[in-house]
Design a protein around this motif. Structure first.
Motif, short mmCIF file in Angstrom:
data_model
loop_
_atom_site.label_atom_id
_atom_site.label_comp_id
_atom_site.label_asym_id
_atom_site.label_seq_id
_atom_site.Cartn_x
_atom_site.Cartn_y
_atom_site.Cartn_z
N LEU A 1 0.93 -1.33 0.04
CA LEU A 1 -0.07 0.05 -0.08
C LEU A 1 1.06 1.01 0.08
N ALA A 2 2.06 1.16 0.79
CA ALA A 2 2.88 2.18 0.86
C ALA A 2 3.48 2.44 -0.55
N GLU A 3 3.65 1.62 -1.31
CA GLU A 3 4.05 1.72 -2.86
C GLU A 3 3.25 2.43 -3.54
N HIS A 4 2.00 2.31 -3.59
CA HIS A 4 0.94 3.13 -4.05
C HIS A 4 1.13 4.39 -3.92
N THR B 1 8.40 5.69 -13.03
CA THR B 1 7.40 6.16 -12.11
C THR B 1 6.20 5.47 -11.81
N SER B 2 5.68 4.86 -12.69
CA SER B 2 4.31 4.06 -12.55
C SER B 2 4.54 2.65 -12.20
N GLN B 3 5.95 2.27 -11.78
CA GLN B 3 6.32 0.83 -11.30
C GLN B 3 6.41 1.06 -9.90
N GLY B 4 6.16 2.13 -9.25
CA GLY B 4 6.49 2.35 -7.67
C GLY B 4 7.66 2.21 -7.26
N VAL B 5 7.76 1.91 -5.87
CA VAL B 5 9.19 1.81 -5.13
C VAL B 5 9.98 0.79 -5.78
N ARG B 6 9.12 -0.41 -6.05
CA ARG B 6 10.09 -1.40 -6.59
C ARG B 6 10.92 -1.07 -8.03
N LYS C 1 -2.79 6.46 -3.39
CA LYS C 1 -1.70 6.90 -2.76
C LYS C 1 -2.20 6.94 -1.25
N ALA C 2 -1.36 6.45 -0.29
CA ALA C 2 -1.86 6.53 1.16
C ALA C 2 -2.18 8.01 1.46
N GLN C 3 -2.90 7.96 2.65
CA GLN C 3 -3.41 9.19 2.97
C GLN C 3 -2.03 10.19 3.38
N ARG C 4 -1.45 9.48 4.17
CA ARG C 4 -0.07 10.25 4.77
C ARG C 4 0.69 11.00 3.44
N PHE C 5 0.74 10.48 2.09
CA PHE C 5 1.23 11.23 1.07
C PHE C 5 0.42 11.98 0.45
N THR C 6 -1.30 11.64 0.35
CA THR C 6 -1.93 12.71 -0.52
C THR C 6 -2.12 13.84 0.06
N LEU C 7 -2.59 14.00 1.49
CA LEU C 7 -2.80 15.16 1.71
C LEU C 7 -1.76 16.21 1.95
N PRO C 8 -0.62 16.03 2.36
CA PRO C 8 0.64 16.91 2.20
C PRO C 8 0.80 17.48 0.93
N LEU C 9 0.69 16.49 -0.23
CA LEU C 9 1.16 16.89 -1.47
C LEU C 9 -0.30 17.88 -2.03
N LEU C 10 -1.43 17.64 -1.74
CA LEU C 10 -2.46 18.33 -2.21
C LEU C 10 -2.41 19.56 -1.27
N ASN C 11 -2.12 19.65 -0.11
CA ASN C 11 -2.01 20.98 0.70
C ASN C 11 -0.99 22.01 -0.15
#
Length: 337
Positions: free
Chosen positions: A122-125, A164-169, A230-240
């Motif tokens: 999920l974090a990779e998302h 980028t589309s392949q995520g963390v891995r 994207k996990a919320q911990r990344f979504t909200l800071p980015l959108l802010n």
């Protein structure tokens, strides 16, 4: 042995040379009990693990791979086998990683570890590509920061963009030749996400025409929102930082609903938050899972050709109702211009 295996991994079984379980840890017992397993499965000891894998291998390619790897370990021809596989519950998606290795010492046999990697996946998302913002520069910067830690030269951002589309891995494979199952993968996976979160909107920019498109919705009084894996911990800071968090009528992240796209749950949640029926919504995405999720609930779907697209099926095969090249075409479909 019990104190060792109970202290390190989620679910472990020790097998004899015939593939029969001779010991399990508390994680194994807890998982079996929590998922409706029989008392015999929970106890574990005496179950022919290899025979069970062999039965599944007749119809499941992942089980077949697990069988081959296990047999290689027991035969002494391999010292480590790893395999990532899905194991979904009725109400959520789950992923696990199998590690198999030989017993050390004079006793022949094998140790199998089933590690829950759902949180990691999920974090990779968090790196999921987005049709609103171009996040590739900051993802490349996070990878190059890892390379700098190791004394390696930075890689050109343009070289990493398509990954980028392949995520963390995908990023770790390209930048460090590292993949799941490698000894240091988990450490570098987590450090990558930490670095990305620390500088989440330095080089990121909004794709051309997006701000005008969203402004057109607002002037017309049409609510718009974001549904991302994207996990919320990344979504909200980015959108802010982009200035969209308070403008969006809803923000549904990958961990907002029980299941992420392509499941229908996030789509239904978003519709509830904006008080609209799915049939009245236009869903725009740049990945096959976006189109699958939108169609699953009856939304009109739009696939965008810009972004990262990846190396999967061609966009024309996704089954979207419309294909567009830029934000102006989205606006035209929505009747903004």
């Amino acid at each position: 042995m019990h104190s060792l295996i109970d202290s390190q991994y989620d679910s472990i079984a020790v097998l004899d040379e015939q593939g029969v379980i001779i010991s399990v840890n508390q994680g194994w017992q807890a998982f079996a009990q929590g998922n409706g397993g029989s008392p015999a499965l929970s106890a574990g000891v005496g179950i022919d693990y290899l025979a069970a894998v062999r039965r599944s291998a007749t119809t499941d390619s992942l089980a077949a791979a697990a069988l081959r790897g296990s047999e290689e370990i027991l035969a002494g021809r391999q010292t480590l086998f790893t395999l990532e596989y899905p194991c979904n519950a009725p109400d959520c998606e789950r992923w696990f990683e199998l590690h198999a290795s030989p017993l050390l010492g004079t006793i022949r046999g094998m140790v199998v570890v089933h590690r829950d990697i759902t949180a990691r996946n999920l974090a990779e998302h968090a790196l999921e590509h987005c049709m609103v913002a171009d996040t590739a520069p900051d993802l490349a910067a996070a990878l190059n920061r890892l390379r700098s830690d190791l004394g390696l030269a930075a890689l050109p951002a343009a070289r990493l963009r398509s990954l980028t589309s392949q995520g963390v891995r995908g990023m770790l494979k390209a930048g460090l030749d590292m993949q799941p199952g490698d000894p240091d993968y988990a450490e570098f996976h987590d450090r990558f996400l930490l670095y990305y979160s620390q500088d989440i909107c330095v080089g990121t920019t909004v794709f051309p025409g997006i701000d005008e498109l969203l402004g057109g919705f607002e002037r017309r009084g049409s609510p718009w929102g974001i549904i991302t894996n994207k996990a919320q911990r990344f979504t909200l800071p980015l959108l802010n930082q982009l200035g969209y968090a308070k403008r969006a009528a809803c923000v549904v992240s990958g961990d907002s609903a029980r299941r992420a796209k392509p499941a229908a749950q996030p789509m239904h949640l978003a519709c509830a938050l904006i008080s609209r029926e799915p049939a009245r919504c236009l869903y725009v995405g740049d990945d096959l899972r976006d189109i699958q999720a939108g169609r699953a609930v009856g939304m009109a779907t739009v696939a965008v050709r810009y972004g990262y697209l990846g190396d999967g099926a061609p966009i024309e095969a996704w089954g979207a109702d419309h294909l567009v090249d830029d934000a102006r075409e989205i606006a035209a479909l929505a009747g903004i211009y």
